[in-house]
Enzyme design. Structure first.
Site, PDB file in Angstrom:
ATOM      1  N   ASN A 150     -15.549   0.375  -1.471  1.00 52.31           N
ATOM      2  CA  ASN A 150     -16.108   1.711  -1.206  1.00 52.31           C
ATOM      3  C   ASN A 150     -16.179   2.597  -2.452  1.00 52.31           C
ATOM      4  O   ASN A 150     -17.131   3.352  -2.632  1.00 52.31           O
ATOM      5  CB  ASN A 150     -15.330   2.408  -0.077  1.00 52.31           C
ATOM      6  CG  ASN A 150     -13.857   2.531  -0.365  1.00 52.31           C
ATOM      7  OD1 ASN A 150     -13.263   1.673  -1.004  1.00 52.31           O
ATOM      8  ND2 ASN A 150     -13.268   3.607   0.092  1.00 52.31           N
ATOM      9  N   GLY A 206     -12.003 -12.739  -0.523  1.00 54.15           N
ATOM     10  CA  GLY A 206     -10.594 -12.451  -0.252  1.00 54.15           C
ATOM     11  C   GLY A 206      -9.859 -13.696   0.191  1.00 54.15           C
ATOM     12  O   GLY A 206      -8.722 -13.953  -0.220  1.00 54.15           O
ATOM     13  N   GLY A 210      -8.577 -13.945  -3.444  1.00 52.57           N
ATOM     14  CA  GLY A 210      -7.526 -12.978  -3.106  1.00 52.57           C
ATOM     15  C   GLY A 210      -6.291 -13.706  -2.599  1.00 52.57           C
ATOM     16  O   GLY A 210      -5.159 -13.402  -3.003  1.00 52.57           O
ATOM     17  N   GLU A 248      -2.457   0.416   0.305  1.00 47.55           N
ATOM     18  CA  GLU A 248      -3.165   1.660   0.631  1.00 47.55           C
ATOM     19  C   GLU A 248      -4.268   1.267   1.601  1.00 47.55           C
ATOM     20  O   GLU A 248      -5.240   0.626   1.208  1.00 47.55           O
ATOM     21  CB  GLU A 248      -3.685   2.269  -0.677  1.00 47.55           C
ATOM     22  CG  GLU A 248      -3.797   3.763  -0.590  1.00 47.55           C
ATOM     23  CD  GLU A 248      -5.108   4.156   0.032  1.00 47.55           C
ATOM     24  OE1 GLU A 248      -5.115   4.413   1.266  1.00 47.55           O
ATOM     25  OE2 GLU A 248      -6.100   4.184  -0.682  1.00 47.55           O
ATOM     26  N   CYS A 282     -11.546   6.281   2.623  1.00 50.05           N
ATOM     27  CA  CYS A 282     -10.437   6.227   3.582  1.00 50.05           C
ATOM     28  C   CYS A 282      -9.922   7.627   3.903  1.00 50.05           C
ATOM     29  O   CYS A 282      -9.228   7.814   4.891  1.00 50.05           O
ATOM     30  CB  CYS A 282      -9.320   5.345   3.052  1.00 50.05           C
ATOM     31  SG  CYS A 282      -8.602   5.966   1.525  1.00 50.05           S
ATOM     32  N   GLU A 460       0.646   5.669  -4.705  1.00 46.91           N
ATOM     33  CA  GLU A 460       0.012   5.531  -6.007  1.00 46.91           C
ATOM     34  C   GLU A 460       0.010   6.911  -6.664  1.00 46.91           C
ATOM     35  O   GLU A 460       0.444   7.884  -6.086  1.00 46.91           O
ATOM     36  CB  GLU A 460      -1.427   5.016  -5.828  1.00 46.91           C
ATOM     37  CG  GLU A 460      -1.486   3.684  -5.105  1.00 46.91           C
ATOM     38  CD  GLU A 460      -2.861   3.055  -5.137  1.00 46.91           C
ATOM     39  OE1 GLU A 460      -3.742   3.506  -4.382  1.00 46.91           O
ATOM     40  OE2 GLU A 460      -3.058   2.113  -5.931  1.00 46.91           O
TER      41      GLU A 460
HETATM   42  N1  LIG Z   1     -10.114   1.899   1.230  1.00 51.55           N
HETATM   43  C1  LIG Z   1     -10.036   1.614   2.484  1.00 51.55           C
HETATM   44  O1  LIG Z   1      -9.298   2.188   3.200  1.00 51.55           O
HETATM   45  C2  LIG Z   1     -10.881   0.544   2.958  1.00 51.55           C
HETATM   46  C3  LIG Z   1     -10.895   0.234   4.280  1.00 51.55           C
HETATM   47  N2  LIG Z   1     -11.664  -0.741   4.711  1.00 51.55           N
HETATM   48  C4  LIG Z   1     -11.641  -1.016   6.148  1.00 51.55           C
HETATM   49  O2  LIG Z   1     -11.491  -2.382   6.318  1.00 51.55           O
HETATM   50  C5  LIG Z   1     -12.603  -2.886   7.043  1.00 51.55           C
HETATM   51  C6  LIG Z   1     -12.896  -4.262   6.539  1.00 51.55           C
HETATM   52  O3  LIG Z   1     -13.501  -4.185   5.265  1.00 51.55           O
HETATM   53  P1  LIG Z   1     -13.367  -5.361   4.256  1.00 51.55           P
HETATM   54  O4  LIG Z   1     -14.367  -5.334   3.217  1.00 51.55           O
HETATM   55  O5  LIG Z   1     -13.341  -6.611   5.061  1.00 51.55           O
HETATM   56  O6  LIG Z   1     -11.963  -5.018   3.589  1.00 51.55           O
HETATM   57  P2  LIG Z   1     -10.886  -5.987   3.101  1.00 51.55           P
HETATM   58  O7  LIG Z   1      -9.573  -5.388   3.381  1.00 51.55           O
HETATM   59  O8  LIG Z   1     -11.155  -7.350   3.607  1.00 51.55           O
HETATM   60  O9  LIG Z   1     -11.173  -6.035   1.525  1.00 51.55           O
HETATM   61  C7  LIG Z   1     -10.454  -5.370   0.526  1.00 51.55           C
HETATM   62  C8  LIG Z   1     -10.105  -6.335  -0.594  1.00 51.55           C
HETATM   63  O10 LIG Z   1      -9.186  -7.294  -0.104  1.00 51.55           O
HETATM   64  C9  LIG Z   1      -9.629  -8.595  -0.419  1.00 51.55           C
HETATM   65  N3  LIG Z   1      -9.097  -9.539   0.557  1.00 51.55           N
HETATM   66  C10 LIG Z   1      -9.589  -9.847   1.768  1.00 51.55           C
HETATM   67  N4  LIG Z   1      -8.826 -10.804   2.344  1.00 51.55           N
HETATM   68  C11 LIG Z   1      -7.826 -11.077   1.482  1.00 51.55           C
HETATM   69  C12 LIG Z   1      -6.724 -11.984   1.493  1.00 51.55           C
HETATM   70  N5  LIG Z   1      -6.492 -12.818   2.512  1.00 51.55           N
HETATM   71  N6  LIG Z   1      -5.897 -12.015   0.448  1.00 51.55           N
HETATM   72  C13 LIG Z   1      -6.105 -11.182  -0.600  1.00 51.55           C
HETATM   73  N7  LIG Z   1      -7.134 -10.341  -0.692  1.00 51.55           N
HETATM   74  C14 LIG Z   1      -7.985 -10.276   0.347  1.00 51.55           C
HETATM   75  C15 LIG Z   1     -11.136  -8.462  -0.431  1.00 51.55           C
HETATM   76  O11 LIG Z   1     -11.731  -9.531  -1.093  1.00 51.55           O
HETATM   77  C16 LIG Z   1     -11.296  -7.129  -1.127  1.00 51.55           C
HETATM   78  O12 LIG Z   1     -11.176  -7.306  -2.520  1.00 51.55           O
HETATM   79  C17 LIG Z   1     -13.693  -1.860   6.826  1.00 51.55           C
HETATM   80  O13 LIG Z   1     -14.643  -1.869   7.813  1.00 51.55           O
HETATM   81  C18 LIG Z   1     -12.911  -0.606   6.815  1.00 51.55           C
HETATM   82  O14 LIG Z   1     -12.654  -0.194   8.123  1.00 51.55           O
HETATM   83  C19 LIG Z   1     -12.415  -1.472   3.847  1.00 51.55           C
HETATM   84  C20 LIG Z   1     -12.464  -1.201   2.521  1.00 51.55           C
HETATM   85  C21 LIG Z   1     -11.718  -0.128   1.981  1.00 51.55           C
HETATM   86  O1  LIG Z   2      -7.401   8.287  -5.240  1.00 41.73           O
HETATM   87  C1  LIG Z   2      -8.340   8.866  -4.704  1.00 41.73           C
HETATM   88  O2  LIG Z   2      -8.756   9.923  -5.119  1.00 41.73           O
HETATM   89  C2  LIG Z   2      -9.060   8.298  -3.577  1.00 41.73           C
HETATM   90  C3  LIG Z   2      -8.730   7.170  -3.029  1.00 41.73           C
HETATM   91  C4  LIG Z   2      -9.532   6.653  -1.967  1.00 41.73           C
HETATM   92  C5  LIG Z   2      -9.248   5.514  -1.366  1.00 41.73           C
HETATM   93  O3  LIG Z   2      -8.119   4.873  -1.628  1.00 41.73           O
HETATM   94  C6  LIG Z   2     -10.134   4.846  -0.416  1.00 41.73           C
HETATM   95  O4  LIG Z   2     -11.143   5.404  -0.023  1.00 41.73           O
HETATM   96  O5  LIG Z   2      -9.804   3.725  -0.072  1.00 41.73           O
END
Ligand SMILES: NC(=O)C1=CN([C@@H]2O[C@H](COP(=O)(O)OP(=O)(O)OC[C@H]3O[C@@H](n4cnc5c(N)ncnc54)[C@H](O)[C@@H]3O)[C@@H](O)[C@H]2O)C=CC1
Ligand SMILES: O=C(O)/C=C/C=C(\O)C(=O)O
Length: 479
Positions: A150, A206, A210, A248, A282, A460
């Site tokens: 994101n 991932g 990952g 996070e 997030c 963080e």
């Molecule tokens: N910053 C946030 O809070 C985020 C929340 N999300 C939420 O998660 C949902 C799923 O999105 P995804 O893209 O599937 O997020 P994700 O949690 O799968 O991906 C985040 C990172 O984790 C890695 N990853 C995935 N599986 C892993 C594993 N088994 N071991 C190590 N690393 C791994 C991915 O390759 C990516 O680099 C989204 O729809 C959203 O609701 C997604 C991205 C960011």
């Molecule tokens: O550090 C910030 O300013 C924002 C962080 C935002 C995320 O961690 C997120 O959207 O996952």
């Protein structure tokens, strides 16, 4: 454009020659390929990191600081190129990448370049025992950083900068959905004089790349940002290996609006906290709770403003909302709009996929506002992570507090009120790691950043990040 892993200061194809398509969300077309790195690539990255660690961990703080600040300057020099690359990979407006994402990535390096020169450890004089204790803060060794799609470079560097500032060497994996700016960062690090092997960037899924990082027995800490389900999986894998963990994760953040707030400021900020970055932050205030006495007025004014947001191609200057990050993600978000309808939620505006002329296969969605009659419905409880917010009225401060806290997440909360005592009372009681009062996403990089409950563990930011990326060792000397 194909990208490569950055290992030991050089670019490499993946050992298995396994590649993944990289999509441009604005037009839905494949525009390159990225490595799907295997255990062998992660091992190579680990070996490079391990062999550099003895030297890097002994490099003076001033020298480390100089390199981090140089990386920051080079990112600033390359602002336009990085912003365009981020936008193409992620779908966000170039204007956003240029004003928020890339400047913040540069700030992350500058901030931790400076912070490490100010990081100090404690000493304790053991009075009456003729002893003094002092605490060493030693780098951990090789650490893993895994980031989401994101805020690609912003969050990637939010982890890498403190990790290397503290003297660690890093194996890092950006999201496979948005790998481009992490790839470009490799070039910048070389140009800035970062020694080979300090930062190693491996690309891939991932479940392959990952997973190889989190399972690696000698990668001793993992800093992760992403979905809650993935975070739970990482915790399960990492716990028996005794890795340090910073997670996070997701949020379902309340935006609580009282009648006594500065209305215009609140309205403008609420549009931003709802839809910035296509709602894919997030910290977005995805649940809006409004005091009943101003609910009707707010509803009218908010919908009017949301309807003025321009959804368009990310390269256009007047675009407020670009494309969502991927087709599966667009489908997930639309599924939630369908669920809202099944749950008798009222779609007050938006709700539909959009077609942009010339970019018919892009992942565009109208900004969507759903009025819900209960806080317990799925759209009010589950993280949607897109340009979709819910809203409902509340009657009393206690009601607002209760519904705000009644979710499994606890990342951030926003309060709009001019009542000082109320803002302090509620800030104490809101179950979240971050509370903003009369603002949203005002960031001071020194502050602790992270969530409670299903929003994660650890903090963080500032010295918290430097503490995470170091081991405390106490030395007790009797005199
Ligand atoms: N910053 C946030 O809070 C985020 C929340 N999300 C939420 O998660 C949902 C799923 O999105 P995804 O893209 O599937 O997020 P994700 O949690 O799968 O991906 C985040 C990172 O984790 C890695 N990853 C995935 N599986 C892993 C594993 N088994 N071991 C190590 N690393 C791994 C991915 O390759 C990516 O680099 C989204 O729809 C959203 O609701 C997604 C991205 C960011
Ligand atoms: O550090 C910030 O300013 C924002 C962080 C935002 C995320 O961690 C997120 O959207 O996952």
């Amino acid at each position: 454009m194909n990208i490569q892993n950055y290992i030991n200061g050089q670019f490499h194809n993946p050992a298995s020659n396994d590649w993944i398509d990289n999509y441009c969300p604005a037009n839905g077309k494949v525009y390159g390929q990225i490595p799907n790195s295997s255990k062998a690539d992660v091992e190579n990255a680990y070996i490079a990191a391990k062999s550099t660690f003895p030297t890097w961990s002994q490099t003076t703080l001033e020298a480390r600081s100089r390199i981090l600040i140089k990386i920051s300057e080079l990112l600033e020099t390359n602002l336009q190129r990085f912003a365009e690359a981020e936008s193409k990979d992620n779908g966000k407006p170039v204007s956003l990448a240029k004003t928020i994402d890339i400047p913040r990535a540069a700030s992350n390096f500058r901030f931790f370049g400076n912070a490490i020169t100010q990081f100090a450890s404690e000493s304790h004089e053991s009075v009456g025992l003729d002893a003094i204790n002092y605490t060493l803060r030693q780098p951990i060794g090789v650490v893993g950083c895994i980031s989401p799609w994101n805020l690609p470079l912003y969050l990637f560097t939010w982890k890498i900068a403190p990790a290397i500032a503290a003297g660690n060497c890093v194996v890092a994996k950006p999201s496979e959905v948005t790998p481009m700016t992490a790839y470009l960062l490799g070039e910048i690090c070389t140009e800035a004089g970062l020694p080979k092997g300090v930062l190693n960037i491996v690309h891939g899924l991932g479940t392959t790349t990952g997973q190889a990082i989190i399972e690696h027995p000698d990668i001793k800490a993992i800093s992760f940002t992403g979905g809650t389900t993935t975070g739970a999986h990482i915790a399960k894998v990492a716990a028996p290996l005794f890795k340090k963990l910073s997670l996070e994760l997701g949020g379902k953040n309340p935006n609580i609006i009282f009648a006594d707030c500065d209305y215009d400021d609140m309205l403008e900020t609420t549009v931003r906290s709802s839809f910035a970055n296509q709602g894919q932050i997030c910290l977005c205030g995805s649940r809006i709770f409004v005091e009943a006495s101003i609910y009707k007025k707010f509803k009218t004014d908010f919908i009017k403003k949301v309807k003025q947001l321009k959804v368009g191609h990310p390269s256009k200057e007047d675009t407020n909302i670009g494309a969502l990050v991927s087709k599966p993600h667009l489908e997930k978000v639309m599924q939630y709009i369908a669920i809202a309808k099944e749950e008798n939620g009222m779609i007050l505006c938006g709700g539909n996929k959009m077609t942009i002329t010339g970019y018919e296969n892009g992942y565009y969605l109208e900004p969507t506002v759903i009025e819900v009659s209960t806080d317990e419905c799925r759209v009010n409880q589950e993280e949607i992570f897109g340009p979709v917010v819910t809203m409902m009225p509340f009657n009393t401060e206690d009601d607002a507090l209760q519904i705000a806290n009644k979710v499994k997440y606890g990342l951030s909360a926003t309060l709009w009120t001019n009542n000082l005592k109320r803002s302090m009372r509620m800030s104490n009681q809101l179950q979240s790691g971050i509370v903003w009062v009369n603002t949203w996403m005002l960031r001071d990089l020194r502050t602790p950043f992270g969530g409670i409950k299903a929003s994660g563990i650890g903090r963080e930011g500032g010295f918290e990040a430097l503490r995470f990326f170091t081991e405390a060792k106490n030395v007790c000397i009797k005199y």
